[in-house]
Design a protein around this motif. Structure first.
Motif, short mmCIF file in Angstrom:
data_model
loop_
_atom_site.label_atom_id
_atom_site.label_comp_id
_atom_site.label_asym_id
_atom_site.label_seq_id
_atom_site.Cartn_x
_atom_site.Cartn_y
_atom_site.Cartn_z
N ILE A 48 -0.67 6.77 -6.79
CA ILE A 48 -1.92 7.19 -7.02
C ILE A 48 -2.24 8.70 -7.18
N VAL A 49 -1.55 9.20 -6.23
CA VAL A 49 -1.57 10.82 -6.46
C VAL A 49 -0.93 11.32 -7.67
N ALA A 50 0.25 10.67 -8.04
CA ALA A 50 0.84 11.03 -9.52
C ALA A 50 -0.16 10.77 -10.41
N THR A 51 -0.90 9.92 -10.53
CA THR A 51 -2.05 9.32 -11.53
C THR A 51 -3.08 10.42 -11.56
N ILE A 52 -3.56 10.58 -10.56
CA ILE A 52 -4.59 11.69 -10.27
C ILE A 52 -4.19 13.09 -10.83
N MET A 53 -3.03 13.46 -10.41
CA MET A 53 -2.46 14.87 -10.95
C MET A 53 -2.24 14.83 -12.44
N GLY A 54 -2.07 13.48 -12.91
CA GLY A 54 -1.93 13.57 -14.24
C GLY A 54 -3.19 13.63 -14.82
N GLU A 55 -4.32 13.00 -14.37
CA GLU A 55 -5.46 13.35 -15.05
C GLU A 55 -6.08 14.65 -15.00
N VAL A 60 -10.72 3.93 3.03
CA VAL A 60 -9.33 4.13 2.63
C VAL A 60 -9.05 5.23 1.67
N ALA A 61 -9.93 5.44 1.00
CA ALA A 61 -10.02 6.65 -0.08
C ALA A 61 -10.32 8.09 0.77
N GLU A 62 -11.15 7.96 1.61
CA GLU A 62 -11.43 9.07 2.67
C GLU A 62 -10.29 9.44 3.46
N ARG A 63 -9.55 8.48 3.99
CA ARG A 63 -8.52 8.73 4.69
C ARG A 63 -7.04 9.35 4.11
N ILE A 64 -7.06 8.90 2.92
CA ILE A 64 -6.14 9.28 1.82
C ILE A 64 -6.23 10.79 1.65
N LEU A 65 -7.84 11.10 1.39
CA LEU A 65 -8.00 12.53 1.19
C LEU A 65 -7.98 13.22 2.11
N HIS A 122 -9.24 5.09 -8.18
CA HIS A 122 -7.98 4.76 -8.23
C HIS A 122 -7.63 3.94 -6.97
N VAL A 123 -8.00 4.29 -5.84
CA VAL A 123 -7.91 3.49 -4.66
C VAL A 123 -8.73 2.07 -4.63
N ARG A 124 -9.94 1.88 -5.27
CA ARG A 124 -10.58 0.69 -5.33
C ARG A 124 -9.64 -0.08 -6.48
N ARG A 125 -9.40 0.25 -7.58
CA ARG A 125 -8.54 -0.56 -8.30
C ARG A 125 -7.36 -0.97 -7.71
N VAL A 126 -6.41 -0.14 -6.95
CA VAL A 126 -5.39 -0.62 -6.42
C VAL A 126 -5.51 -1.76 -5.29
N ILE A 127 -6.65 -1.53 -4.37
CA ILE A 127 -7.05 -2.48 -3.49
C ILE A 127 -7.11 -4.01 -4.16
N ASP A 128 -8.25 -3.74 -5.06
CA ASP A 128 -8.46 -4.84 -5.73
C ASP A 128 -7.31 -5.64 -6.47
N VAL A 145 0.90 -1.27 -0.03
CA VAL A 145 0.01 0.15 0.11
C VAL A 145 1.11 1.11 0.04
N LYS A 146 1.66 1.24 0.84
CA LYS A 146 2.98 2.35 0.91
C LYS A 146 3.52 2.46 -0.68
N SER A 147 3.83 1.69 -1.11
CA SER A 147 4.55 1.82 -2.69
C SER A 147 3.51 2.43 -3.83
N GLU A 148 2.22 2.01 -3.25
CA GLU A 148 1.20 2.52 -4.30
C GLU A 148 0.70 3.82 -4.13
N ALA A 149 0.70 4.43 -2.76
CA ALA A 149 0.05 5.57 -2.51
C ALA A 149 0.51 6.87 -3.17
N PRO A 150 1.88 7.01 -3.29
CA PRO A 150 2.15 8.13 -3.99
C PRO A 150 2.01 8.21 -5.50
#
Length: 406
Positions: free
Chosen positions: A140-147, A330-335, A298-304, A133-138
């Motif tokens: 996720i943010v990078a992907t969101i900023m790209g979109e 998880v998405a709420e906590r990240i936000l 993206h959080v749902r995708r990563v967890i799955d 999860v730690k490796s994926e969290a940054p």
């Protein structure tokens, strides 16, 4: 003629006071006019019968709209400055705090939804999940900023950001106009004295010759009225340099375009168009629901993906509904963690966006009419009130002069 000269000599200091008092009227009426433009910040008095609020704070929505219209139409585009950000670099900048936050989030969510399963796991398995999860969290943010970069207007509303911040902080709105026109505001007051003094010389001669009591309040009102108008004309007219009797005349504010550009850009880039305020608008503004949906997806995708082959067992242990809730949590906590986490990328973002230099370059390219619009609205809005107050104050001082002269 001899009688006039003798009278002047006999009352030399008294008559000499006339132009100085007239100059003082011109100066004081300008100081009052400027104070009335910006103060008080909030209404002072008894509504709706008596009181005052500074013109700029009272018209905060309109003034902020004027400022943001110029900013977004001629100076800077959100798409342009967001495009300068590198999502991968952002991920690196926030990696450490985001990974620390992710570990807390994993432990918190697992304790909330399946404490028995989590506590029963061997430590190496818990660490393996946390590490993934730690490796994926940054990322996720990078992907969101790209979109966000690909469709900035869908996720980010710069008009709302600037207008709401200026309307909320009327002191900052005042500072925008005061910083832009700092030299002009000083000139406005100084010019009032010189205009008043010049008119006072005429007033002195007229008093020596005619000695009519009505002349002093009439001249006082005239000084307050005309000096306001003349000072405003000198600030903003002519728009373009013109030759007159061998001299080049140009509106004083317009002449300072390059200097104003630097002051304005410094203020805007440090207090309004900052990475921190932009990220706050992105995650809490009127379009933040779209960012939240993006994050949840993206959080749902990563967890799955992380659940992988074990997903059926996880669903069995947790339950389908609770598994869905867990992903949402998880998405709420990240936000919740993102605003604090994104602070770590502000230095990089400030350099990359380069808002200050962009503003300076674009402001120097503004036409005289566009540049005038940066300061003129602060004077022009209810300008007649300021001029009328100047005339009334001048008239009242003139009335007091009568008693002094007689």
């Amino acid at each position: 003629m001899d009688a006039y000269i003798a009278d002047f000599q006999a009352n030399f200091w008294l008559y000499c006071s006339i132009p100085f008092i007239s100059g003082l009227i011109g100066y004081v009426t300008k100081v009052v006019a400027i104070k009335m433009m910006f103060h008080p910040i909030e209404f002072w008095g008894i509504k709706p019968f008596f009181g005052w609020q500074g013109i700029v704070p009272r018209k905060s929505v309109k003034m902020a709209t004027i400022a943001v219209d110029l900013m977004t139409e001629r100076l800077i585009k959100p798409e342009e400055i967001f495009a300068r950000l590198d999502p991968k670099r952002i991920a690196r900048e926030i990696e450490t705090p985001m990974m620390e936050a992710s570990e807390d989030i994993v432990r918190e969510v697992m304790h909330q939804y399946q404490p028995g399963l989590w506590e029963g796991m061997p430590e190496f398995m818990r660490q393996a999940i946390i590490k993934r999860v730690k490796s994926e969290a940054p990322k996720i943010v990078a992907t969101i900023m790209g979109e966000v970069q690909h469709d900035v207007s869908r996720y980010f509303d710069i008009r709302h950001m600037v207008i709401s911040n200026l309307q909320k902080d009327k002191t900052l709105l005042n500072e925008v106009f005061q910083r832009v026109g700092k030299q002009e505001l000083k000139f406005f007051c100084t010019a009032g004295f010189y205009f008043g003094f010049t008119i006072g010389l005429v007033q002195m001669v007229c008093w020596i010759i005619f000695k009519q009591p009505w002349m002093l309040p009439a001249f006082g009102g005239f000084v307050g009225l005309v000096s306001d108008w003349l000072a405003l004309q000198m600030l903003f007219r002519p728009l373009n340099p013109k030759k007159f009797m061998g001299f080049t005349i140009h509106g004083l504010f317009l002449k300072r375009q390059n200097e104003v550009a630097s002051d304005y850009a410094a203020l805007i880039s440090k207090q309004i168009l900052t990475p921190g305020i932009m990220m706050e608008e992105l995650f809490t503004g009127p379009k933040s629901d779209r960012v939240i949906q993006l994050l949840q997806r993206h959080v749902r995708r990563v967890i799955d993906e992380q659940a992988g082959l074990a997903r059926p067992l996880v669903l069995y242990a947790v339950g389908t509904e609770r598994y869905i809730q867990m992903k949402a949590t998880v998405a709420e906590r990240i936000l919740e963690k993102l605003p604090d986490t994104m602070k770590y990328m502000e230095n990089y973002a400030e350099d990359a966006m380069d808002v200050r230099n962009t503003l300076i370059t674009r402001m120097k390219q503004l036409t005289p009419t566009e540049f005038e619009g940066m300061l003129r609205p602060a004077f022009k809005e209810e300008e007649w009130i300021l001029i009328t107050v100047g005339a009334v104050l001048g008239f009242m001082v003139g009335e007091m002069q009568i008693h002094f002269m007689l």
